[in-house]
Scaffold this active site. Structure first.
Site, mmCIF file in Angstrom:
data_model
loop_
_atom_site.group_PDB
_atom_site.id
_atom_site.type_symbol
_atom_site.label_atom_id
_atom_site.label_comp_id
_atom_site.label_asym_id
_atom_site.label_seq_id
_atom_site.Cartn_x
_atom_site.Cartn_y
_atom_site.Cartn_z
ATOM 1 N N ASP A 91 0.999 -0.957 -0.174
ATOM 2 C CA ASP A 91 -0.020 -0.069 -0.046
ATOM 3 C C ASP A 91 0.667 1.242 0.333
ATOM 4 O O ASP A 91 0.625 2.711 0.051
ATOM 5 C CB ASP A 91 -0.462 0.071 1.335
ATOM 6 C CG ASP A 91 -0.714 0.238 1.838
ATOM 7 O OD1 ASP A 91 1.104 0.060 2.704
ATOM 8 O OD2 ASP A 91 -1.232 -0.107 3.635
ATOM 9 N N ASP A 109 -0.992 -5.923 -0.159
ATOM 10 C CA ASP A 109 -1.213 -5.385 1.172
ATOM 11 C C ASP A 109 -2.603 -5.765 1.558
ATOM 12 O O ASP A 109 -2.817 -4.948 0.542
ATOM 13 C CB ASP A 109 -0.418 -4.323 1.901
ATOM 14 C CG ASP A 109 0.228 -4.271 2.155
ATOM 15 O OD1 ASP A 109 0.470 -4.928 3.349
ATOM 16 O OD2 ASP A 109 1.161 -3.089 1.776
ATOM 17 N N GLU A 139 8.743 -4.715 10.237
ATOM 18 C CA GLU A 139 9.510 -3.594 9.746
ATOM 19 C C GLU A 139 10.170 -2.196 10.909
ATOM 20 O O GLU A 139 9.713 -1.946 11.763
ATOM 21 C CB GLU A 139 8.662 -2.601 9.075
ATOM 22 C CG GLU A 139 8.490 -1.215 8.274
ATOM 23 C CD GLU A 139 7.817 -0.551 7.144
ATOM 24 O OE1 GLU A 139 7.087 -0.984 7.069
ATOM 25 O OE2 GLU A 139 7.694 0.838 6.635
#
Ligand code: KIV
Length: 266
Positions: free
Chosen positions: A47, A86, A183
């Protein structure tokens, strides 16, 4: 390009054998073909397209229709890589909507659905897994929560947050997640999580010890406006073409030479 399709079993085998998994984002058919040729294992329709394709400041405005449009385009250029997509912001507020929207993404070409978060997502991961929909859980920095987080920051820095992330990773694996993406997580924590779960862990800003790496294509090509994130690297530097730059990324991830300590947080 490789001879046989990448499957979840193959990714698990790669983890067991210590072979690094290469993942990279793509948003259209032309780049999907270049990534295939370069031997990328997992192509992510992230995304991040809201930022790097549409020009938004965050990923929050991205819709299901956007994700389906780009997934269909990318899937038309794919041969053997695995296509991960995503779930956009608020794409799964309930189990029922998660099932409906995951179905729409799978029918648009997704082979794995990536979901940010844990906690309330556990029930959703369980239900998707019960219906044989492959899931990649996304922990650490979750860009869809940027307004709540107050910015894009490294996550899991203090011991309570680190313990909570490790527990979430194990709970998501137990709930049926097939992959985990970390992440912006300190390298020590990312290493501990990678060792603690049997599912493959793909990192971005999470150090070299994850089972694989992912980057946003535009960061790799050095065309992200403004200051590049610390975890990214401009692979166009010294390369003679886009295909060469992507090939260098693939080679560096496989060799364990990317990311270096300068791309990680401790
Ligand atoms: O949306 C995306 O591209 C991502 C990457 C940051 C891994 O989730």
């Amino acid at each position: 390009m490789r001879a046989s399709p990448i499957t979840l079993n193959r990714l698990r085998q790669m983890k067991e054998q210590g072979d690094k998994i290469v993942c990279l984002t793509a948003y259209d058919v032309s780049f999907a073909r270049v990534l295939e040729q370069a031997g990328v294992d997992v192509i992510l329709v992230g995304d991040t397209l809201g930022m790097v394709i549409q020009g938004h400041k965050t990923t929050v405005p991205v819709t299901m229709e956007d994700m389906m449009y780009h997934s269909q385009a990318v899937s038309r250029g794919m041969e053997n890589a695995l296509l991960m997509v995503d779930m956009p912001f608020m794409g799964c507020p309930t189990v029922d909507l998660a099932l409906v929207n995951a179905t729409r993404l799978m029918q648009a070409g997704a082979q794995v659905i990536k979901l940010e978060g844990s906690g309330v997502q556990l029930e959703i991961v369980t239900e998707l897994a019960r219906r044989s929909i492959p899931v990649c859980a996304h922990l650490g920095l979750q860009p869809q929560s940027v307004h709540k987080l107050g910015g894009y920051r490294v996550q899991g820095r203090d011991s309570a947050a680190a313990k909570a992330m490790l527990e979430s990773a194990m709970a998501l694996e137990k709930a049926g997640a097939d992959l985990l993406l970390l992440e912006c997580v300190p390298v020590e924590l990312a290493s501990e999580i990678t060792e603690s779960v049997a599912i493959p862990v793909i990192g971005i800003g999470a150090g070299v010890n994850c089972d694989g790496q992912v980057l946003v294509l535009q960061d790799l090509l050095g065309i992200t406006p403004g200051k590049a994130p610390r975890f990214s690297k401009d692979f166009m530097h010294g390369a003679d073409s886009i295909a060469d730059a992507i090939g260098r990324y693939v080679a560096d991830v496989r060799a364990g030479t990317f990311p270096g300590p300068e791309h990680a947080f401790s």
